[in-house]
Scaffold this motif. Structure first.
Motif, PDB file in Angstrom:
ATOM      1  N   ILE A  39       0.831  -1.200   0.000  1.00 37.29           N
ATOM      2  CA  ILE A  39       0.000   0.000   0.000  1.00 37.29           C
ATOM      3  C   ILE A  39       0.870   1.257   0.000  1.00 37.29           C
ATOM      4  O   ILE A  39       0.614   2.207  -0.749  1.00 37.29           O
ATOM      5  CB  ILE A  39      -0.966  -0.011   1.203  1.00 37.29           C
ATOM      6  N   LEU A  40       1.927   1.263   0.817  1.00 41.07           N
ATOM      7  CA  LEU A  40       2.827   2.412   0.844  1.00 41.07           C
ATOM      8  C   LEU A  40       3.561   2.594  -0.481  1.00 41.07           C
ATOM      9  O   LEU A  40       3.791   3.729  -0.913  1.00 41.07           O
ATOM     10  CB  LEU A  40       3.835   2.268   1.979  1.00 41.07           C
ATOM     11  N   SER A  41       3.933   1.496  -1.124  1.00 42.39           N
ATOM     12  CA  SER A  41       4.627   1.627  -2.406  1.00 42.39           C
ATOM     13  C   SER A  41       3.688   2.115  -3.502  1.00 42.39           C
ATOM     14  O   SER A  41       4.137   2.737  -4.459  1.00 42.39           O
ATOM     15  CB  SER A  41       5.281   0.312  -2.807  1.00 42.39           C
ATOM     16  N   CYS A  42       2.407   1.860  -3.380  1.00 38.54           N
ATOM     17  CA  CYS A  42       1.447   2.401  -4.344  1.00 38.54           C
ATOM     18  C   CYS A  42       1.232   3.892  -4.123  1.00 38.54           C
ATOM     19  O   CYS A  42       1.047   4.646  -5.078  1.00 38.54           O
ATOM     20  CB  CYS A  42       0.114   1.670  -4.237  1.00 38.54           C
ATOM     21  N   ILE A  43       1.270   4.311  -2.873  1.00 37.70           N
ATOM     22  CA  ILE A  43       1.082   5.725  -2.555  1.00 37.70           C
ATOM     23  C   ILE A  43       2.302   6.537  -2.969  1.00 37.70           C
ATOM     24  O   ILE A  43       2.183   7.581  -3.600  1.00 37.70           O
ATOM     25  CB  ILE A  43       0.781   5.903  -1.056  1.00 37.70           C
ATOM     26  N   CYS A  44       3.477   6.041  -2.610  1.00 33.87           N
ATOM     27  CA  CYS A  44       4.715   6.750  -2.914  1.00 33.87           C
ATOM     28  C   CYS A  44       5.722   5.760  -3.486  1.00 33.87           C
ATOM     29  O   CYS A  44       6.498   5.164  -2.735  1.00 33.87           O
ATOM     30  CB  CYS A  44       5.262   7.421  -1.662  1.00 33.87           C
ATOM     31  N   PRO A  45       5.748   5.579  -4.812  1.00 38.06           N
ATOM     32  CA  PRO A  45       6.639   4.572  -5.397  1.00 38.06           C
ATOM     33  C   PRO A  45       8.123   4.956  -5.362  1.00 38.06           C
ATOM     34  O   PRO A  45       8.969   4.149  -5.680  1.00 38.06           O
ATOM     35  CB  PRO A  45       6.134   4.460  -6.833  1.00 38.06           C
ATOM     36  N   PHE A  48      12.556   3.833  -1.539  1.00 33.59           N
ATOM     37  CA  PHE A  48      13.305   2.590  -1.659  1.00 33.59           C
ATOM     38  C   PHE A  48      13.273   1.804  -0.352  1.00 33.59           C
ATOM     39  O   PHE A  48      13.461   0.598  -0.363  1.00 33.59           O
ATOM     40  CB  PHE A  48      14.752   2.872  -2.060  1.00 33.59           C
ATOM     41  N   CYS A  49      13.045   2.468   0.769  1.00 36.64           N
ATOM     42  CA  CYS A  49      12.983   1.751   2.037  1.00 36.64           C
ATOM     43  C   CYS A  49      11.762   0.847   2.110  1.00 36.64           C
ATOM     44  O   CYS A  49      11.770  -0.165   2.801  1.00 36.64           O
ATOM     45  CB  CYS A  49      13.011   2.726   3.197  1.00 36.64           C
ATOM     46  N   VAL A  50      10.714   1.190   1.380  1.00 35.51           N
ATOM     47  CA  VAL A  50       9.521   0.343   1.347  1.00 35.51           C
ATOM     48  C   VAL A  50       9.845  -0.977   0.650  1.00 35.51           C
ATOM     49  O   VAL A  50       9.375  -2.035   1.059  1.00 35.51           O
ATOM     50  CB  VAL A  50       8.354   1.087   0.661  1.00 35.51           C
ATOM     51  N   ALA A  51      10.688  -0.943  -0.373  1.00 36.25           N
ATOM     52  CA  ALA A  51      11.079  -2.177  -1.056  1.00 36.25           C
ATOM     53  C   ALA A  51      11.856  -3.086  -0.108  1.00 36.25           C
ATOM     54  O   ALA A  51      11.668  -4.304  -0.118  1.00 36.25           O
ATOM     55  CB  ALA A  51      11.910  -1.854  -2.283  1.00 36.25           C
ATOM     56  N   ALA A  52      12.719  -2.507   0.712  1.00 42.81           N
ATOM     57  CA  ALA A  52      13.449  -3.306   1.703  1.00 42.81           C
ATOM     58  C   ALA A  52      12.494  -3.896   2.728  1.00 42.81           C
ATOM     59  O   ALA A  52      12.658  -5.037   3.162  1.00 42.81           O
ATOM     60  CB  ALA A  52      14.504  -2.456   2.384  1.00 42.81           C
ATOM     61  N   LEU A  53      11.486  -3.143   3.107  1.00 42.25           N
ATOM     62  CA  LEU A  53      10.476  -3.622   4.052  1.00 42.25           C
ATOM     63  C   LEU A  53       9.693  -4.788   3.452  1.00 42.25           C
ATOM     64  O   LEU A  53       9.418  -5.780   4.138  1.00 42.25           O
ATOM     65  CB  LEU A  53       9.535  -2.477   4.428  1.00 42.25           C
ATOM     66  N   ILE A  54       9.371  -4.696   2.170  1.00 43.92           N
ATOM     67  CA  ILE A  54       8.644  -5.773   1.503  1.00 43.92           C
ATOM     68  C   ILE A  54       9.513  -7.020   1.416  1.00 43.92           C
ATOM     69  O   ILE A  54       9.036  -8.143   1.619  1.00 43.92           O
ATOM     70  CB  ILE A  54       8.150  -5.311   0.118  1.00 43.92           C
TER      71      ILE A  54
END
Length: 77
Positions: A39-45, A48-54
């Protein structure tokens, strides 16, 4: 699993079962983190920290399989 002749190790499976259940709880936490990360990556693609979280969440989701494989590989035939 490993590539040797013994692939059936029920004792390793039984010993590793409680730890696999604990890892399953961690995988549920990982699934929740994964959904939040998507959801966060859709809001703000651009984050890069969101990719690490995923990636961390996916590792948590795969944890029960790794735990069972590790325990069964430690028990001799």
């Amino acid at each position: 699993m490993c590539c040797n002749d013994c692939e059936c190790r029920p004792l390793g499976f039984l010993i590793g079962l409680p730890f696999a259940l604990l890892a399953t709880l961690l995988s549920l936490v990982g699934a929740i983190i994964w959904v939040i990360g998507i959801i966060l990556s859709c809001i703000c693609p651009c984050c890069f920290c969101v990719a690490a979280l995923i990636n961390l969440a996916l590792a948590l989701i795969r944890a029960p399989l790794h735990v069972i494989e590790w325990f069964t590989s430690k028990i001799p035939c």
